[in-house]
Design a protein around this motif. Structure first.
Motif, short mmCIF file in Angstrom:
data_model
loop_
_atom_site.label_atom_id
_atom_site.label_comp_id
_atom_site.label_asym_id
_atom_site.label_seq_id
_atom_site.Cartn_x
_atom_site.Cartn_y
_atom_site.Cartn_z
N UNK A 49 37.47 16.24 40.53
CA UNK A 49 38.60 16.32 39.78
C UNK A 49 39.25 17.31 38.71
N UNK A 50 37.68 17.62 38.46
CA UNK A 50 37.47 18.87 37.10
C UNK A 50 36.38 19.84 37.44
N UNK A 51 37.09 20.57 36.66
CA UNK A 51 36.86 22.20 36.75
C UNK A 51 35.41 22.43 36.16
N UNK A 52 33.82 22.59 36.72
CA UNK A 52 33.23 22.55 35.78
C UNK A 52 33.50 24.16 34.43
N UNK A 53 32.72 24.02 33.84
CA UNK A 53 32.83 25.25 32.71
C UNK A 53 31.96 25.63 32.65
N UNK A 54 31.47 27.35 32.77
CA UNK A 54 30.33 27.49 32.44
C UNK A 54 30.14 29.46 31.58
N UNK A 55 29.12 29.53 31.16
CA UNK A 55 29.18 30.63 30.16
C UNK A 55 28.57 31.91 30.89
N UNK A 56 28.98 32.56 31.97
CA UNK A 56 28.57 33.69 32.33
C UNK A 56 27.75 35.04 31.66
N UNK A 57 26.90 34.94 31.76
CA UNK A 57 25.54 36.61 31.43
C UNK A 57 26.40 37.38 31.97
N UNK A 58 25.36 38.90 31.67
CA UNK A 58 24.88 39.55 32.75
C UNK A 58 25.17 40.35 33.55
N UNK A 59 23.86 38.90 34.14
CA UNK A 59 23.25 38.97 35.32
C UNK A 59 24.31 37.94 36.54
N UNK A 60 24.43 37.25 35.94
CA UNK A 60 26.16 36.56 37.14
C UNK A 60 27.08 37.49 37.16
N UNK A 61 27.67 38.07 36.08
CA UNK A 61 28.90 39.17 36.21
C UNK A 61 28.73 40.44 36.68
N UNK A 62 27.41 40.78 37.16
CA UNK A 62 26.85 41.55 37.87
C UNK A 62 27.29 41.20 39.36
N UNK A 63 26.63 40.32 39.90
CA UNK A 63 26.24 39.76 40.95
C UNK A 63 28.57 39.56 41.54
N UNK A 64 28.70 38.36 40.89
CA UNK A 64 30.76 38.65 40.95
C UNK A 64 31.11 40.28 40.78
N UNK A 65 31.20 40.96 40.40
CA UNK A 65 31.49 42.16 39.81
C UNK A 65 30.94 43.73 41.14
N UNK A 66 30.30 43.06 42.05
CA UNK A 66 29.73 43.73 42.83
C UNK A 66 29.88 43.30 44.67
N UNK A 67 29.99 42.16 44.42
CA UNK A 67 31.11 41.30 45.45
C UNK A 67 32.23 41.39 45.90
N UNK A 68 33.21 41.27 44.54
CA UNK A 68 34.37 41.53 44.32
C UNK A 68 34.83 42.64 44.60
N UNK A 69 33.98 43.76 44.53
CA UNK A 69 34.83 45.21 44.40
C UNK A 69 34.05 45.44 45.50
N UNK A 70 33.04 45.33 46.29
CA UNK A 70 32.68 45.52 47.60
C UNK A 70 34.39 44.72 48.36
N UNK A 71 34.95 43.76 48.04
CA UNK A 71 35.57 42.38 49.25
C UNK A 71 37.05 43.02 48.64
N UNK A 72 37.53 44.08 47.72
CA UNK A 72 38.95 44.56 47.46
C UNK A 72 38.89 45.91 48.08
#
Length: 267
Positions: A49-72
């Motif tokens: 019921x509550x949303x977990x907070x994360x502090x994403x670093x470079x490693x995480x953001x690189x993967x997020x961006x790679x997948x998001x840009x492909x899926x765009x």
């Protein structure tokens, strides 16, 4: 969703420790490390019921961006406020990654959504990668346990903290299971259809059919946890309990509260 990197990462054994909280580093023999970004004071995912907070670093953001840009490339156009603003490599965060996933889902049936994820995953691999994977990791107990160990650090950006657990596959006990404490993707999307069509089924199919290493994902919609069992062939969709799962009516933006089964699970 299967998470794949561009280079082979080798560890001398499968004793890979689970991620530690509060942005600590985890070191492996040879000096490599994975950064973990859960930011809750307890170091654990937030309660249901509550949303977990994360502090994403470079490693995480690189993967997020790679997948998001492909899926765009497969997604519907964003709203007018963001349309025309091209995102850079580090401009994606987890919310925008989930938003792209949601736009991919729109206007597509269950099979079409799964096919998009497959195409995205294949596009991120060098030529011949599935064949090489099959040679390196034939469907053995060792291969299942090794991939379970790799899942903990490399899936962290996508699903949050997890740990290797002992499971039974074909009557044999082995440490080829992964317990995801509270799936970040399900938690942020709040969508049963996205969980099943864009993560669970594509991941199972990709590992089983492309890589030749069976894996079954068992989401728990009561607490948003999940188990991955490497070495266990997944059941046909019609026989999988998720096929009859209703929507998260209170949290999903596209939910149909009157439907007994999530409409996105139907062809």
């Amino acid at each position: 969703m299967a998470v794949l990197s561009y280079q082979v990462v080798q560890f001398p054994n499968t004793n890979i420790h689970r991620c530690l909280p509060l942005k600590r580093h985890i070191y492996y023999p040879g000096g490599s490390f994975i950064r973990c970004g859960i930011a809750e004071p307890s170091g654990q995912p937030a309660p249901m019921g509550q949303k977990t907070k994360y502090n994403d670093g470079v490693f995480e953001k690189v993967f997020m961006s790679l997948f998001a840009r492909k899926m765009e490339k497969f997604s519907r156009k964003p709203d007018k406020e963001t349309e025309g603003k091209k995102k850079g490599l580090f401009d994606y965060d987890y919310d925008s990654f989930v938003d792209v996933s949601r736009r991919v889902m729109q206007g597509r049936n269950r099979i079409q959504q799964q096919e998009v994820v497959r195409e995205v995953l294949l596009s991120m691999l060098p030529p011949g990668a599935p064949e090489q994977f099959r040679k390196l990791f034939p469907p053995t107990k060792w291969a299942a346990e090794f991939n379970a160990a790799l899942t903990v650090p490399f899936f962290h950006w996508l699903v949050g903290p997890s740990e290797v657990i002992e499971v039974e596959v074909n009557g044999v006990k082995q440490r080829s299971g992964v317990h995801i404490k509270k799936c970040r993707y399900l938690e942020n999307s709040g969508c049963v259809g996205m969980c099943v069509n864009m993560c669970k089924i594509p991941t199972q199919d990709f590992f089983t059919n492309e890589f030749g290493l069976p894996v079954t994902m068992i989401p728990n919609f009561e607490d948003m946890s999940c188990e991955m069992v490497y070495g266990q062939p997944p059941p046909p969709f019609e026989e999988d309990p998720v096929a009859k799962q209703p929507c998260f009516a209170d949290v999903c933006s596209v939910a149909n509260p009157n439907a007994s089964i999530c409409p996105k699970l139907q062809v």
